[in-house]
Write a protein that holds these residues in place. Structure first.
Motif, PDB file in Angstrom:
ATOM      1  N   ILE A  96       0.871  -1.179   0.000  1.00 20.79           N
ATOM      2  CA  ILE A  96       0.000   0.000   0.000  1.00 20.79           C
ATOM      3  C   ILE A  96       0.907   1.227   0.000  1.00 20.79           C
ATOM      4  CG2 ILE A  96      -1.812   1.302   1.175  1.00 20.79           C
ATOM      5  CD1 ILE A  96      -2.586  -1.283   2.632  1.00 20.79           C
ATOM      6  N   ARG A  97       0.659   2.164  -0.894  1.00 19.98           N
ATOM      7  CA  ARG A  97       1.473   3.382  -0.976  1.00 19.98           C
ATOM      8  C   ARG A  97       0.562   4.588  -1.179  1.00 19.98           C
ATOM      9  NH1 ARG A  97       6.897   4.574  -1.981  1.00 19.98           N
ATOM     10  NH2 ARG A  97       7.365   6.435  -3.226  1.00 19.98           N
ATOM     11  N   VAL A  98       0.814   5.657  -0.419  1.00 22.40           N
ATOM     12  CA  VAL A  98       0.067   6.896  -0.578  1.00 22.40           C
ATOM     13  C   VAL A  98       0.661   7.677  -1.740  1.00 22.40           C
ATOM     14  CG1 VAL A  98      -0.601   9.077   0.488  1.00 22.40           C
ATOM     15  CG2 VAL A  98      -0.527   7.000   1.860  1.00 22.40           C
ATOM     16  N   THR A  99      -0.180   8.007  -2.709  1.00 25.85           N
ATOM     17  CA  THR A  99       0.298   8.713  -3.900  1.00 25.85           C
ATOM     18  C   THR A  99      -0.359  10.070  -4.112  1.00 25.85           C
ATOM     19  OG1 THR A  99      -1.346   7.577  -5.275  1.00 25.85           O
ATOM     20  CG2 THR A  99       0.835   6.546  -5.069  1.00 25.85           C
ATOM     21  N   GLY A 100      -1.388  10.381  -3.336  1.00 28.93           N
ATOM     22  CA  GLY A 100      -2.050  11.669  -3.534  1.00 28.93           C
ATOM     23  C   GLY A 100      -2.839  12.098  -2.323  1.00 28.93           C
ATOM     24  N   PHE A 101      -3.023  13.410  -2.179  1.00 25.91           N
ATOM     25  CA  PHE A 101      -3.761  13.974  -1.048  1.00 25.91           C
ATOM     26  C   PHE A 101      -4.462  15.248  -1.497  1.00 25.91           C
ATOM     27  CE2 PHE A 101      -3.749  17.108   2.476  1.00 25.91           C
ATOM     28  CZ  PHE A 101      -4.606  16.461   3.354  1.00 25.91           C
ATOM     29  N   GLU A 102      -5.761  15.319  -1.247  1.00 24.96           N
ATOM     30  CA  GLU A 102      -6.543  16.528  -1.505  1.00 24.96           C
ATOM     31  C   GLU A 102      -7.115  16.989  -0.171  1.00 24.96           C
ATOM     32  OE1 GLU A 102      -6.727  18.100  -4.300  1.00 24.96           O
ATOM     33  OE2 GLU A 102      -5.679  16.581  -5.503  1.00 24.96           O
ATOM     34  N   PRO A 103      -6.714  18.152   0.321  1.00 23.58           N
ATOM     35  CA  PRO A 103      -7.083  18.534   1.692  1.00 23.58           C
ATOM     36  C   PRO A 103      -8.545  18.855   1.902  1.00 23.58           C
ATOM     37  CG  PRO A 103      -5.903  20.308   0.594  1.00 23.58           C
ATOM     38  CD  PRO A 103      -5.817  19.124  -0.306  1.00 23.58           C
ATOM     39  N   GLY A 104      -9.237  19.324   0.876  1.00 32.84           N
ATOM     40  CA  GLY A 104     -10.625  19.732   1.082  1.00 32.84           C
ATOM     41  C   GLY A 104     -10.716  21.065   1.806  1.00 32.84           C
ATOM     42  N   ARG A 105     -11.910  21.592   1.858  1.00 34.91           N
ATOM     43  CA  ARG A 105     -12.130  22.939   2.382  1.00 34.91           C
ATOM     44  C   ARG A 105     -11.779  23.072   3.865  1.00 34.91           C
ATOM     45  NH1 ARG A 105     -16.525  24.267   4.947  1.00 34.91           N
ATOM     46  NH2 ARG A 105     -17.715  22.557   4.003  1.00 34.91           N
ATOM     47  N   VAL A 106     -12.177  22.122   4.699  1.00 33.64           N
ATOM     48  CA  VAL A 106     -12.022  22.278   6.149  1.00 33.64           C
ATOM     49  C   VAL A 106     -10.556  22.159   6.575  1.00 33.64           C
ATOM     50  CG1 VAL A 106     -12.658  21.340   8.397  1.00 33.64           C
ATOM     51  CG2 VAL A 106     -14.359  21.470   6.570  1.00 33.64           C
ATOM     52  N   ILE A 107      -9.828  21.187   6.026  1.00 31.65           N
ATOM     53  CA  ILE A 107      -8.408  21.050   6.371  1.00 31.65           C
ATOM     54  C   ILE A 107      -7.646  22.304   5.936  1.00 31.65           C
ATOM     55  CG2 ILE A 107      -6.295  19.763   5.874  1.00 31.65           C
ATOM     56  CD1 ILE A 107      -8.182  18.378   7.837  1.00 31.65           C
ATOM     57  N   ARG A 108      -8.014  22.883   4.803  1.00 34.47           N
ATOM     58  CA  ARG A 108      -7.365  24.136   4.385  1.00 34.47           C
ATOM     59  C   ARG A 108      -7.594  25.239   5.409  1.00 34.47           C
ATOM     60  NH1 ARG A 108      -5.424  24.238  -0.720  1.00 34.47           N
ATOM     61  NH2 ARG A 108      -6.165  22.628  -2.170  1.00 34.47           N
ATOM     62  N   GLU A 109      -8.761  25.253   6.006  1.00 32.76           N
ATOM     63  CA  GLU A 109      -9.069  26.277   7.003  1.00 32.76           C
ATOM     64  C   GLU A 109      -8.323  26.026   8.318  1.00 32.76           C
ATOM     65  OE1 GLU A 109     -13.264  25.912   7.274  1.00 32.76           O
ATOM     66  OE2 GLU A 109     -13.679  26.988   5.392  1.00 32.76           O
ATOM     67  N   ARG A 110      -8.118  24.776   8.664  1.00 30.11           N
ATOM     68  CA  ARG A 110      -7.530  24.430   9.963  1.00 30.11           C
ATOM     69  C   ARG A 110      -6.000  24.458   9.967  1.00 30.11           C
ATOM     70  NH1 ARG A 110     -11.249  19.207  11.749  1.00 30.11           N
ATOM     71  NH2 ARG A 110     -13.226  20.341  11.959  1.00 30.11           N
ATOM     72  N   PHE A 111      -5.384  24.244   8.813  1.00 33.41           N
ATOM     73  CA  PHE A 111      -3.930  24.170   8.741  1.00 33.41           C
ATOM     74  C   PHE A 111      -3.409  25.348   7.926  1.00 33.41           C
ATOM     75  CE2 PHE A 111      -5.241  20.024   9.946  1.00 33.41           C
ATOM     76  CZ  PHE A 111      -4.191  19.468  10.677  1.00 33.41           C
ATOM     77  N   ALA A 112      -2.689  26.224   8.606  1.00 29.92           N
ATOM     78  CA  ALA A 112      -2.223  27.453   7.954  1.00 29.92           C
ATOM     79  C   ALA A 112      -1.028  27.218   7.049  1.00 29.92           C
ATOM     80  CB  ALA A 112      -1.863  28.499   9.014  1.00 29.92           C
ATOM     81  N   GLY A 113      -0.273  26.143   7.285  1.00 32.13           N
ATOM     82  CA  GLY A 113       0.910  25.883   6.480  1.00 32.13           C
ATOM     83  C   GLY A 113       2.080  26.766   6.864  1.00 32.13           C
ATOM     84  N   PRO A 114       3.024  26.976   5.959  1.00 37.18           N
ATOM     85  CA  PRO A 114       4.221  27.770   6.258  1.00 37.18           C
ATOM     86  C   PRO A 114       3.878  29.203   6.675  1.00 37.18           C
ATOM     87  CG  PRO A 114       4.505  26.543   4.221  1.00 37.18           C
ATOM     88  CD  PRO A 114       3.071  26.404   4.597  1.00 37.18           C
ATOM     89  N   ARG A 115       4.534  29.678   7.703  1.00 34.85           N
ATOM     90  CA  ARG A 115       4.315  31.064   8.137  1.00 34.85           C
ATOM     91  C   ARG A 115       5.025  32.043   7.206  1.00 34.85           C
ATOM     92  NH1 ARG A 115       5.901  32.697  14.157  1.00 34.85           N
ATOM     93  NH2 ARG A 115       4.273  31.161  14.512  1.00 34.85           N
ATOM     94  N   PHE A 116       6.207  31.685   6.755  1.00 38.37           N
ATOM     95  CA  PHE A 116       6.997  32.583   5.919  1.00 38.37           C
ATOM     96  C   PHE A 116       6.886  32.213   4.439  1.00 38.37           C
ATOM     97  CE2 PHE A 116       8.762  32.971  10.116  1.00 38.37           C
ATOM     98  CZ  PHE A 116       9.070  34.313  10.220  1.00 38.37           C
ATOM     99  N   GLY A 117       7.113  30.953   4.122  1.00 38.27           N
ATOM    100  CA  GLY A 117       7.065  30.526   2.735  1.00 38.27           C
ATOM    101  C   GLY A 117       8.144  31.196   1.904  1.00 38.27           C
ATOM    102  N   ILE A 118       7.979  31.139   0.598  1.00 36.22           N
ATOM    103  CA  ILE A 118       9.006  31.663  -0.300  1.00 36.22           C
ATOM    104  C   ILE A 118       9.218  33.159  -0.105  1.00 36.22           C
ATOM    105  CG2 ILE A 118       9.555  32.099  -2.732  1.00 36.22           C
ATOM    106  CD1 ILE A 118       8.092  29.451  -3.378  1.00 36.22           C
ATOM    107  N   GLU A 119       8.146  33.921  -0.097  1.00 38.93           N
ATOM    108  CA  GLU A 119       8.281  35.373   0.007  1.00 38.93           C
ATOM    109  C   GLU A 119       8.881  35.786   1.348  1.00 38.93           C
ATOM    110  OE1 GLU A 119       4.675  37.403  -0.813  1.00 38.93           O
ATOM    111  OE2 GLU A 119       4.495  36.637  -2.868  1.00 38.93           O
TER     112      GLU A 119
END
Length: 376
Positions: A97-120
């Motif tokens: 079994i191997r994970v090959t893809g992930f789609e976060p959906g609307r709620v996970i996008r709202e709950r997880f802010a991700g990188p604070r700084f990012g590229i910019e």
């Protein structure tokens, strides 16, 4: 119409036939959520919402199938550890079994802010508005604090954007954490003042005191410009805790140590893009280090490009982050590497720099000039 509140995971399976593939997908949906047989799942909210829902199972050829399973955000809450646990907790212990893809959906996008700084944000802190960032690694383990600080000083004068601790520098007696952080931070600051640069020193935090979060704040107080963490060893929760803490305002770089078994076997684990792109962004890393093609670790061009794409994808979690390929970088290969990765990248320079000895600053300058001339 698909429920956009749920997050979706794609799994590649090996199965004997379509019926076997369906049963394997059902097993994953149960294993990753309620972890009980399907016939005793309580009716109502648990069966309708919490249990993973099989969206599709399709044949890819031979004995390979792809299953897409959706999960309720309620099963993950807002914790990166539990989210990854739902994506691939117990099923990671099963074969083929191997994970090959992930789609976060609307709620996970709202709950997880991700990188604070990012590229910019990383560019703003380092003062490098365009072009690839250059990041020499201070090493080797066994060096004294003075030796490491001298390397950092010379590299900063040479035009480095980020001075990175080697991930093998922890709290050894040769260069204890507290002494090293203060001395290297001071050396980088002195070189910045002399050159007019804005190089950042990223300190490796290993949790030797039992509290990596406390150590991160100690590094910040001592003058560090960023943090290096190894989520494969200490967990993604530490990355998330620091990236979410409003009082900790330093960018985070994550290192791939101990993550190899997750990606190296094609039939199991997770894809390179998931491990070094998706998971790092979910946790809140700003720069993701991974082995470069042409180095000693054997990642392919396709695998490296998939990582870079996941790091910088506009539809990923939060701000796009910097991919940071390590190994295989030289003045001679600068053109190929810039063509491959583009401008939004942190190039790690490791052991090859040490061959320059006291001229290590000039070696960094040569790399800086090579990258800039190609990007111009």
């Amino acid at each position: 119409m698909a429920d956009d509140s749920r997050f979706r995971v794609r799994y590649r399976l090996l199965a004997d036939n379509p019926q076997d593939a369906d049963q394997r997908a059902l097993g994953i949906a149960l294993e990753q959520t309620v972890e009980i047989p399907g016939d005793i799942v309580p009716k109502g909210y648990i069966s309708d919402e919490i249990v993973g829902q099989i969206e599709s199972v399709r044949h890819l050829g031979g004995n390979t199938y792809e299953a897409e399973i959706s999960y309720s955000p309620d099963s993950a809450g807002d914790e990166i550890i539990q989210l990854i646990n739902v994506i691939f907790g117990n099923s990671s212990i099963q074969q083929n079994i191997r994970v090959t893809g992930f789609e976060p959906g609307r709620v996970i996008r709202e709950r997880f802010a991700g990188p604070r700084f990012g590229i910019e944000g990383v560019r703003a802190r380092s003062g490098r508005g365009r072009g690839g960032l250059i990041s020499p690694v201070i090493k080797p383990q066994g060096s004294s604090v003075r030796q490491l600080a001298d390397i950092a000083y010379r590299c900063t004068l040479g035009g480095a954007d980020i001075i990175k601790d080697d991930h093998g520098l922890a709290n050894q007696t040769m260069a204890p954490f507290g002494e090293r952080v203060k001395a290297v931070s001071a050396a980088v600051a002195e070189a910045n003042a002399r050159s007019g640069g804005s190089a950042l020193y990223f300190v490796n935090v290993t949790g030797h005191t039992g509290s990596p979060v406390d150590e991160a704040f100690q590094a910040r107080e001592a003058g560090a410009g960023g943090l290096l963490l190894m989520p494969g060893l200490m967990g993604f929760g530490v990355v998330q805790a620091l990236s979410r803490d409003p009082s900790f305002d330093l960018p985070i770089m994550t290192h791939p140590s101990f993550t190899g078994p997750f990606v190296l076997t094609p039939e199991t684990g997770v894809s390179h893009a998931i491990m070094y792109g998706v998971f790092q962004r979910l946790a809140g890393s700003d720069i993701s280090v991974f082995p470069n093609v042409g180095g000693r670790f054997g990642f392919s061009v396709e695998e490296c490009l998939s990582i870079a794409e996941a790091c910088r994808a506009s539809d990923g979690i939060g701000r796009p982050m910097m991919p940071s390929p390590g190994g295989g970088m030289s003045v001679e290969r600068a053109g190929d590497m810039v063509s491959m990765y583009g401008e939004d990248v942190v190039f790690l320079l490791g052991g090859s720099l040490l061959r320059a000895g006291e001229a290590i600053g000039e070696a960094v300058r040569a790399m800086r000039d090579a990258v800039d001339s190609i990007a111009a």
